[in-house]
Design a protein around this motif. Sequence first.
Motif, PDB file in Angstrom:
ATOM      1  N   ASN A  25      30.185  44.318  42.606  1.00 24.08           N
ATOM      2  CA  ASN A  25      31.159  44.605  41.540  1.00 24.08           C
ATOM      3  C   ASN A  25      32.401  45.295  42.100  1.00 24.08           C
ATOM      4  N   THR A  26      32.219  46.169  43.085  1.00 26.50           N
ATOM      5  CA  THR A  26      33.362  46.810  43.730  1.00 26.50           C
ATOM      6  C   THR A  26      34.222  45.766  44.436  1.00 26.50           C
ATOM      7  N   PHE A  27      33.574  44.842  45.136  1.00 23.75           N
ATOM      8  CA  PHE A  27      34.299  43.756  45.805  1.00 23.75           C
ATOM      9  C   PHE A  27      35.071  42.914  44.794  1.00 23.75           C
ATOM     10  N   LYS A  28      34.437  42.585  43.681  1.00 20.22           N
ATOM     11  CA  LYS A  28      35.093  41.784  42.645  1.00 20.22           C
ATOM     12  C   LYS A  28      36.284  42.536  42.047  1.00 20.22           C
ATOM     13  N   GLN A  29      36.173  43.841  41.929  1.00 23.49           N
ATOM     14  CA  GLN A  29      37.285  44.636  41.404  1.00 23.49           C
ATOM     15  C   GLN A  29      38.461  44.617  42.370  1.00 23.49           C
ATOM     16  N   TYR A  30      38.167  44.648  43.671  1.00 25.72           N
ATOM     17  CA  TYR A  30      39.231  44.555  44.676  1.00 25.72           C
ATOM     18  C   TYR A  30      39.977  43.232  44.542  1.00 25.72           C
TER      19      TYR A  30
END
Length: 258
Positions: A25-30
Amino acid sequence: MNFAHGGSGVFDTWIKEPNMTSQINTFKQYIADGVYSKRDLDKSMAIVALSGNDYTQYELDGGTDEGLRAYIAKVLDQLEVNLREIGKTGLKKVAMLSLQPLGCLPNKAVFLSYEKCDGPLNNETVFHNTLLQQIVQRLNSETTDSPFHILDLNGAFLSVIKRAGESTSHFGSPMLKPCCIATSAEYFCGSVDGNGVKQYTLCENPNHNIFWDIVHPTQSGWHAISSALKPSFDKLVRFYNSDIHTQRPSLSASVATS
């Protein structure tokens, strides 16, 4: 960029750090924030590792040997969900590391005088990696460019251990003994008691040991393991950079088996 957290798993573990779903989810937010462009994703490779912390948590929770395979299946079900989410980001290159032989780690080999691996536990590792291979086959069957592949970390570990067993010229004997050993079960490598006294012992030269502590290789151990893994990694890079990548190759040519 590394989104991993040491000690985490696909599910929550004892360390209270973000699990794999949160990391994705952090990667997707980036991506949503524009840190990564489509061009970046097209030219990038994701390396996904699941190192067995879920199984340590299972053991800490009182899980039984009889129930382990069902739990492994549960872990791999969640891993498939996670890999699908990574695929949805647009990444065209996703390499999943196979699980290292858990029965060869010193925390299990200690019961065999650090001279041999725990065979039954290694069989469970094979089961994990078999399910992983099935997931990769299934995911690639749903695409036209076969983005998912396995890097055989398990095989790299075993090849280094096998060579160490055949010759002590580099890694000493017993081959699975760690360099850093706690003085008792209540302590860990690096532990210091209330009086500041070290509750661990160190070997003279860590370069002569495959493992640093009860689960982690030494720098020298990792160098040998990564060297054993390099040919399959180079092959994978060549595949991703070739025109064949868009033609869905046979899995036998691109997926390492454990």
